[in-house]
Scaffold this motif. Sequence first.
Motif, PDB file in Angstrom:
ATOM      1  N   ILE A 112       3.334 -43.038 -67.839  1.00 34.09           N
ATOM      2  CA  ILE A 112       2.985 -42.919 -66.528  1.00 34.09           C
ATOM      3  C   ILE A 112       1.717 -43.694 -66.136  1.00 34.09           C
ATOM      4  N   GLU A 113       0.742 -43.697 -66.716  1.00 32.85           N
ATOM      5  CA  GLU A 113      -0.584 -43.856 -66.353  1.00 32.85           C
ATOM      6  C   GLU A 113      -0.188 -45.708 -66.116  1.00 32.85           C
ATOM      7  N   GLN A 114       0.146 -46.476 -67.038  1.00 31.26           N
ATOM      8  CA  GLN A 114       0.294 -47.917 -66.818  1.00 31.26           C
ATOM      9  C   GLN A 114       1.307 -47.968 -65.636  1.00 31.26           C
ATOM     10  N   GLY A 115       2.487 -47.378 -65.756  1.00 31.15           N
ATOM     11  CA  GLY A 115       3.332 -47.328 -64.682  1.00 31.15           C
ATOM     12  C   GLY A 115       2.891 -47.267 -63.209  1.00 31.15           C
ATOM     13  N   GLN A 116       2.106 -46.282 -63.366  1.00 32.00           N
ATOM     14  CA  GLN A 116       1.241 -45.946 -61.780  1.00 32.00           C
ATOM     15  C   GLN A 116       0.366 -46.962 -61.402  1.00 32.00           C
ATOM     16  N   ALA A 117      -0.265 -47.387 -62.424  1.00 37.77           N
ATOM     17  CA  ALA A 117      -1.496 -48.499 -62.053  1.00 37.77           C
ATOM     18  C   ALA A 117      -0.587 -49.631 -61.453  1.00 37.77           C
ATOM     19  N   LEU A 118       0.506 -50.199 -62.033  1.00 34.49           N
ATOM     20  CA  LEU A 118       1.283 -51.251 -61.739  1.00 34.49           C
ATOM     21  C   LEU A 118       1.928 -50.925 -60.502  1.00 34.49           C
ATOM     22  N   TYR A 119       2.539 -49.954 -60.378  1.00 34.45           N
ATOM     23  CA  TYR A 119       3.286 -49.536 -58.840  1.00 34.45           C
ATOM     24  C   TYR A 119       2.301 -49.591 -57.853  1.00 34.45           C
ATOM     25  N   ARG A 120       1.313 -48.942 -57.899  1.00 36.03           N
ATOM     26  CA  ARG A 120       0.275 -48.856 -56.911  1.00 36.03           C
ATOM     27  C   ARG A 120      -0.762 -50.030 -56.701  1.00 36.03           C
ATOM     28  N   GLY A 121      -1.107 -50.756 -57.624  1.00 34.30           N
ATOM     29  CA  GLY A 121      -2.240 -51.826 -57.649  1.00 34.30           C
ATOM     30  C   GLY A 121      -1.485 -52.938 -58.198  1.00 34.30           C
ATOM     31  N   ASN A 123      -0.912 -56.180 -60.682  1.00 40.25           N
ATOM     32  CA  ASN A 123      -1.665 -56.670 -61.816  1.00 40.25           C
ATOM     33  C   ASN A 123      -2.458 -58.042 -61.340  1.00 40.25           C
ATOM     34  N   LEU A 124      -3.613 -58.011 -61.015  1.00 34.52           N
ATOM     35  CA  LEU A 124      -4.539 -58.825 -60.109  1.00 34.52           C
ATOM     36  C   LEU A 124      -4.389 -59.979 -61.070  1.00 34.52           C
ATOM     37  N   ALA A 125      -4.679 -59.985 -62.410  1.00 34.36           N
ATOM     38  CA  ALA A 125      -4.836 -61.173 -63.350  1.00 34.36           C
ATOM     39  C   ALA A 125      -3.254 -61.804 -63.601  1.00 34.36           C
ATOM     40  N   SER A 126      -2.180 -61.351 -63.388  1.00 37.05           N
ATOM     41  CA  SER A 126      -1.210 -62.204 -63.458  1.00 37.05           C
ATOM     42  C   SER A 126      -0.403 -62.352 -62.123  1.00 37.05           C
ATOM     43  N   GLY A 127      -1.062 -61.795 -61.157  1.00 44.24           N
ATOM     44  CA  GLY A 127      -0.461 -62.051 -59.859  1.00 44.24           C
ATOM     45  C   GLY A 127       0.785 -61.265 -59.335  1.00 44.24           C
ATOM     46  N   ASP A 181      10.310 -63.526 -57.888  1.00 41.68           N
ATOM     47  CA  ASP A 181       9.162 -64.100 -57.974  1.00 41.68           C
ATOM     48  C   ASP A 181       8.101 -63.036 -58.655  1.00 41.68           C
ATOM     49  N   VAL A 182       8.243 -61.787 -58.489  1.00 43.32           N
ATOM     50  CA  VAL A 182       7.582 -60.606 -59.075  1.00 43.32           C
ATOM     51  C   VAL A 182       7.850 -60.449 -60.554  1.00 43.32           C
ATOM     52  N   ALA A 183       9.349 -60.645 -60.702  1.00 45.84           N
ATOM     53  CA  ALA A 183       9.623 -60.227 -61.998  1.00 45.84           C
ATOM     54  C   ALA A 183       9.198 -61.323 -63.163  1.00 45.84           C
ATOM     55  N   THR A 184       9.266 -62.408 -62.904  1.00 51.26           N
ATOM     56  CA  THR A 184       8.973 -63.553 -63.598  1.00 51.26           C
ATOM     57  C   THR A 184       7.473 -63.402 -63.984  1.00 51.26           C
ATOM     58  N   LYS A 185       6.788 -62.448 -63.589  1.00 49.40           N
ATOM     59  CA  LYS A 185       5.156 -62.431 -63.923  1.00 49.40           C
ATOM     60  C   LYS A 185       5.135 -60.957 -64.760  1.00 49.40           C
ATOM     61  N   LEU A 186       6.129 -60.254 -64.994  1.00 49.68           N
ATOM     62  CA  LEU A 186       6.009 -58.807 -65.653  1.00 49.68           C
ATOM     63  C   LEU A 186       6.390 -59.352 -67.025  1.00 49.68           C
ATOM     64  N   THR A 187       5.827 -58.286 -67.931  1.00 45.80           N
ATOM     65  CA  THR A 187       5.919 -58.518 -69.509  1.00 45.80           C
ATOM     66  C   THR A 187       7.048 -57.204 -69.702  1.00 45.80           C
ATOM     67  N   ASP A 188       7.779 -57.191 -70.810  1.00 37.13           N
ATOM     68  CA  ASP A 188       8.802 -56.186 -71.287  1.00 37.13           C
ATOM     69  C   ASP A 188       8.087 -54.688 -71.110  1.00 37.13           C
TER      70      ASP A 188
END
Length: 202
Positions: A112-121, A123-127, A181-188
């Motif tokens: 939940i913590e990692q998912g919430q951070a991605l959903y709400r904020g 990932n600035l580093a990977s765009g 465009d969004v998904a290409t920047k996401l890791t598994d």
Amino acid sequence: MKKLIAGVVLGVGLTAMAHGAGDPEAGKENAAVCAGCHGQGGAKPVMAAYPKLSGLGEKYLYQQLSAIKSGDRQIAEMTGLLNDKSDQDLKDLAAYFNDQAMVVNQADPELIEQGQALYRGGNLASGVPACSGCHNPQGKGNEPAGFPRLGGQQAAYIEKQLKAYRDGERSGTTNASIMMDVATKLTDSEIEAVANYVSGLN
């Protein structure tokens, strides 16, 4: 009196536009075949990889049904199922499923913590932008824009779709280029975490 009548007519017209052009009752009559995979009312799919259809947004549902019927969106399990449906039938189905209540899942607490951070904020580093920007902070989607509700959706289905966008396997539909465009920047691991988070988002 004429102004009053004109106001009533305009108000009814705007209400009809706000709720789309589909008839939920007519849609219910055509939805029986859908229950075999998506469950009654589209709320409880028989497999985790199948999506919930309930409450996703009438515009989004209609767009996806149209894309599946035309072949712009390929789903093997739905081959031929919409061939005999008219455009109005698709609008009615979209209205029916949108009127059904979404049942929220229980998310895995460890993700939940990692998912919430991605959903709400994001990932600035990977765009990666915040999912909440388009899909609403509560996961309710954006009906006028045709962005679907995500809160309560099957985690396995979200994972499958994000990977399909990332791999270029899901394209050719409205807003697909944004998601690709969004998904290409996401890791598994990010995909797994955000999919888990939204499955329990209410």
